[in-house]
Design a protein around this motif. Structure first.
Motif, PDB file in Angstrom:
ATOM      1  N   ALA A  68      80.550 -25.245 100.752  1.00 48.57           N
ATOM      2  CA  ALA A  68      81.965 -24.833 100.125  1.00 48.57           C
ATOM      3  C   ALA A  68      83.127 -25.486 101.686  1.00 48.57           C
ATOM      4  O   ALA A  68      84.321 -26.336 101.662  1.00 48.57           O
ATOM      5  N   ALA A  69      82.646 -25.310 102.940  1.00 46.44           N
ATOM      6  CA  ALA A  69      83.442 -25.662 104.325  1.00 46.44           C
ATOM      7  C   ALA A  69      83.707 -26.826 104.417  1.00 46.44           C
ATOM      8  O   ALA A  69      84.796 -27.050 104.210  1.00 46.44           O
ATOM      9  N   ASN A  70      82.870 -27.049 104.336  1.00 45.04           N
ATOM     10  CA  ASN A  70      82.804 -28.789 104.514  1.00 45.04           C
ATOM     11  C   ASN A  70      83.533 -29.284 103.097  1.00 45.04           C
ATOM     12  O   ASN A  70      84.320 -30.196 104.324  1.00 45.04           O
ATOM     13  N   LEU A  71      83.132 -28.928 102.004  1.00 44.40           N
ATOM     14  CA  LEU A  71      84.378 -30.006 101.101  1.00 44.40           C
ATOM     15  C   LEU A  71      85.379 -29.468 101.513  1.00 44.40           C
ATOM     16  O   LEU A  71      86.327 -30.115 101.042  1.00 44.40           O
ATOM     17  N   HIS A  72      86.082 -28.338 100.996  1.00 45.65           N
ATOM     18  CA  HIS A  72      87.327 -27.402 101.868  1.00 45.65           C
ATOM     19  C   HIS A  72      88.092 -28.735 102.948  1.00 45.65           C
ATOM     20  O   HIS A  72      89.019 -28.443 102.236  1.00 45.65           O
ATOM     21  N   GLU A  73      87.308 -28.948 103.626  1.00 43.53           N
ATOM     22  CA  GLU A  73      88.033 -29.754 104.607  1.00 43.53           C
ATOM     23  C   GLU A  73      87.994 -30.747 104.099  1.00 43.53           C
ATOM     24  O   GLU A  73      88.771 -31.626 104.681  1.00 43.53           O
ATOM     25  N   GLU A  74      87.136 -31.548 104.141  1.00 44.03           N
ATOM     26  CA  GLU A  74      87.353 -32.706 103.321  1.00 44.03           C
ATOM     27  C   GLU A  74      88.670 -32.937 101.807  1.00 44.03           C
ATOM     28  O   GLU A  74      88.832 -34.243 102.416  1.00 44.03           O
ATOM     29  N   LEU A  75      88.421 -32.531 101.886  1.00 40.90           N
ATOM     30  CA  LEU A  75      89.416 -32.009 100.407  1.00 40.90           C
ATOM     31  C   LEU A  75      91.115 -31.790 101.092  1.00 40.90           C
ATOM     32  O   LEU A  75      91.423 -32.634 101.037  1.00 40.90           O
ATOM     33  N   ASN A  76      91.062 -31.110 101.934  1.00 40.24           N
ATOM     34  CA  ASN A  76      92.347 -30.610 103.091  1.00 40.24           C
ATOM     35  C   ASN A  76      92.561 -32.121 103.703  1.00 40.24           C
ATOM     36  O   ASN A  76      94.208 -32.261 103.530  1.00 40.24           O
ATOM     37  N   ARG A  77      91.417 -32.433 103.973  1.00 43.39           N
ATOM     38  CA  ARG A  77      91.934 -34.362 104.479  1.00 43.39           C
ATOM     39  C   ARG A  77      92.530 -35.164 103.849  1.00 43.39           C
ATOM     40  O   ARG A  77      93.647 -36.013 104.185  1.00 43.39           O
ATOM     41  N   ALA A  78      91.612 -35.262 102.670  1.00 40.16           N
ATOM     42  CA  ALA A  78      92.690 -35.564 101.627  1.00 40.16           C
ATOM     43  C   ALA A  78      93.750 -35.419 100.856  1.00 40.16           C
ATOM     44  O   ALA A  78      94.611 -36.656 100.746  1.00 40.16           O
ATOM     45  N   LEU A  79      94.018 -34.212 100.832  1.00 40.00           N
ATOM     46  CA  LEU A  79      95.584 -33.750 100.552  1.00 40.00           C
ATOM     47  C   LEU A  79      96.956 -34.061 101.536  1.00 40.00           C
ATOM     48  O   LEU A  79      97.676 -35.234 100.999  1.00 40.00           O
ATOM     49  N   VAL A  80      96.042 -34.013 102.644  1.00 41.00           N
ATOM     50  CA  VAL A  80      96.895 -35.021 104.158  1.00 41.00           C
ATOM     51  C   VAL A  80      97.439 -35.850 103.542  1.00 41.00           C
ATOM     52  O   VAL A  80      98.581 -37.283 103.965  1.00 41.00           O
ATOM     53  N   LEU A  81      96.622 -36.891 103.390  1.00 38.95           N
ATOM     54  CA  LEU A  81      96.129 -38.850 103.693  1.00 38.95           C
ATOM     55  C   LEU A  81      97.255 -38.687 102.128  1.00 38.95           C
ATOM     56  O   LEU A  81      98.519 -39.709 102.758  1.00 38.95           O
ATOM     57  N   LEU A  82      97.005 -38.091 101.328  1.00 37.27           N
ATOM     58  CA  LEU A  82      97.511 -38.479  99.436  1.00 37.27           C
ATOM     59  C   LEU A  82      99.691 -37.753 100.178  1.00 37.27           C
ATOM     60  O   LEU A  82     100.445 -38.401  99.598  1.00 37.27           O
ATOM     61  N   GLU A  83      99.555 -37.304 100.649  1.00 39.88           N
ATOM     62  CA  GLU A  83     100.810 -37.329 100.911  1.00 39.88           C
ATOM     63  C   GLU A  83     101.639 -37.460 101.749  1.00 39.88           C
ATOM     64  O   GLU A  83     102.740 -38.168 101.721  1.00 39.88           O
ATOM     65  N   GLN A  84     100.762 -37.755 103.080  1.00 42.50           N
ATOM     66  CA  GLN A  84     101.869 -38.859 103.541  1.00 42.50           C
ATOM     67  C   GLN A  84     101.721 -40.223 103.431  1.00 42.50           C
ATOM     68  O   GLN A  84     102.752 -40.879 102.438  1.00 42.50           O
ATOM     69  N   LEU A  85     100.955 -40.601 102.041  1.00 41.79           N
ATOM     70  CA  LEU A  85     100.751 -41.981 101.218  1.00 41.79           C
ATOM     71  C   LEU A  85     102.529 -41.598 100.401  1.00 41.79           C
ATOM     72  O   LEU A  85     102.583 -42.637 100.295  1.00 41.79           O
ATOM     73  N   ASN A  86     102.404 -40.353  99.728  1.00 42.32           N
ATOM     74  CA  ASN A  86     103.586 -40.081  98.723  1.00 42.32           C
ATOM     75  C   ASN A  86     104.576 -40.421  99.543  1.00 42.32           C
ATOM     76  O   ASN A  86     105.934 -40.898  99.720  1.00 42.32           O
ATOM     77  N   ASN A  87     104.667 -39.804 100.440  1.00 42.55           N
ATOM     78  CA  ASN A  87     105.991 -39.788 101.893  1.00 42.55           C
ATOM     79  C   ASN A  87     106.119 -40.535 102.239  1.00 42.55           C
ATOM     80  O   ASN A  87     108.186 -41.334 102.445  1.00 42.55           O
ATOM     81  N   ALA A  88     105.139 -41.912 103.081  1.00 45.54           N
ATOM     82  CA  ALA A  88     105.780 -43.332 102.820  1.00 45.54           C
ATOM     83  C   ALA A  88     106.879 -43.853 101.593  1.00 45.54           C
ATOM     84  O   ALA A  88     107.255 -44.890 101.525  1.00 45.54           O
ATOM     85  N   GLU A  89     105.477 -44.123 100.133  1.00 47.67           N
ATOM     86  CA  GLU A  89     106.232 -44.179  99.156  1.00 47.67           C
ATOM     87  C   GLU A  89     107.875 -43.878  99.140  1.00 47.67           C
ATOM     88  O   GLU A  89     108.766 -44.726  98.436  1.00 47.67           O
TER      89      GLU A  89
END
Length: 152
Positions: A70-91
Motif C-alpha cells: 500500500a505504501a508503494n502504491l501511495h507513493e506511485e499515486l502521489n508521483r502521478a498526481l504531482v506529474l498531473l499537476e505539473q502538466l495542468n499548470n503548464a497547460e
C-alpha cells in the motif's frame, strides 16, 4: 500484478501470501484475505471470505506485506498526481499566456474602433470580450502557474 518480488510475495506457515495477485493466482488460490490500508498506514478494512484457515501470525505477516505494498502504491499515486499537476499548470500557463497576448494585441484596436469617449476608455472593464478584472487572467495566477514543483 504479474511481477512478484520480496515486497508482495512470501511464504509463512506453509501458506503462500501473494499481494495484488494476478488472474492466474486468483484462480489457483485456496482462500482470500483482503486488507484496505490508507496512506497513513492505517488499516481501514479487512475481509476473509472463507477458504483455508490462517493463524494469527500468518494474518499479521500478510497485513505487514499489504502495508508495504500500500505504501508503494501511495507513493506511485502521489508521483502521478504531482506529474498531473505539473502538466495542468503548464497547460494553464500556456492558455493564460495566449489570452494575455491576445488581449494585449487587440486592446489598442478595440479602443481605436470604439465610439466611447476618450475619458471612459480607461475605465472599461471588458477588453476584446474578456473582463480584464477576471481572476483567471490575473498576473498572480500567471505567476503561480509558472512556478512548477521540482521533480524529485
Amino acid at each position: 500484478g504479474d511481477k512478484k518480488n520480496s515486497v508482495n510475495e512470501d511464504v509463512h506457515d506453509n501458506v503462500i501470501i501473494v499481494v495484488d495477485p494476478s488472474s492466474q493466482e486468483i484462480a489457483a488460490m485456496d482462500g482470500k484475505l483482503m486488507f484496505s490500508i490508507n496512506a497513513h498506514k492505517e488499516l481501514c478494512a479487512m475481509s476473509k471470505p472463507g477458504g483455508i484457515g490462517l493463524s494469527i501470525d500468518t494474518i499479521i505477516k500478510a497485513s505487514e506485506l499489504a502495508a508495504k505494498h500500500a505504501a508503494n502504491l501511495h507513493e506511485e499515486l502521489n508521483r502521478a498526481l504531482v506529474l498531473l499537476e505539473q502538466l495542468n499548470n503548464a497547460e494553464k500557463l500556456a492558455q493564460l499566456e495566449t489570452l494575455r497576448k491576445y488581449i494585449l494585441l487587440t486592446k489598442e484596436s478595440v479602443y481605436e474602433t470604439s465610439n466611447e469617449p476618450e475619458e471612459s476608455r480607461g475605465n472599461r472593464n471588458i477588453i476584446a470580450g474578456v473582463d480584464k478584472d477576471d481572476p483567471i487572467l490575473a498576473w498572480t495566477n500567471l505567476h503561480s502557474a509558472a512556478v512548477l514543483p521540482n521533480e524529485n
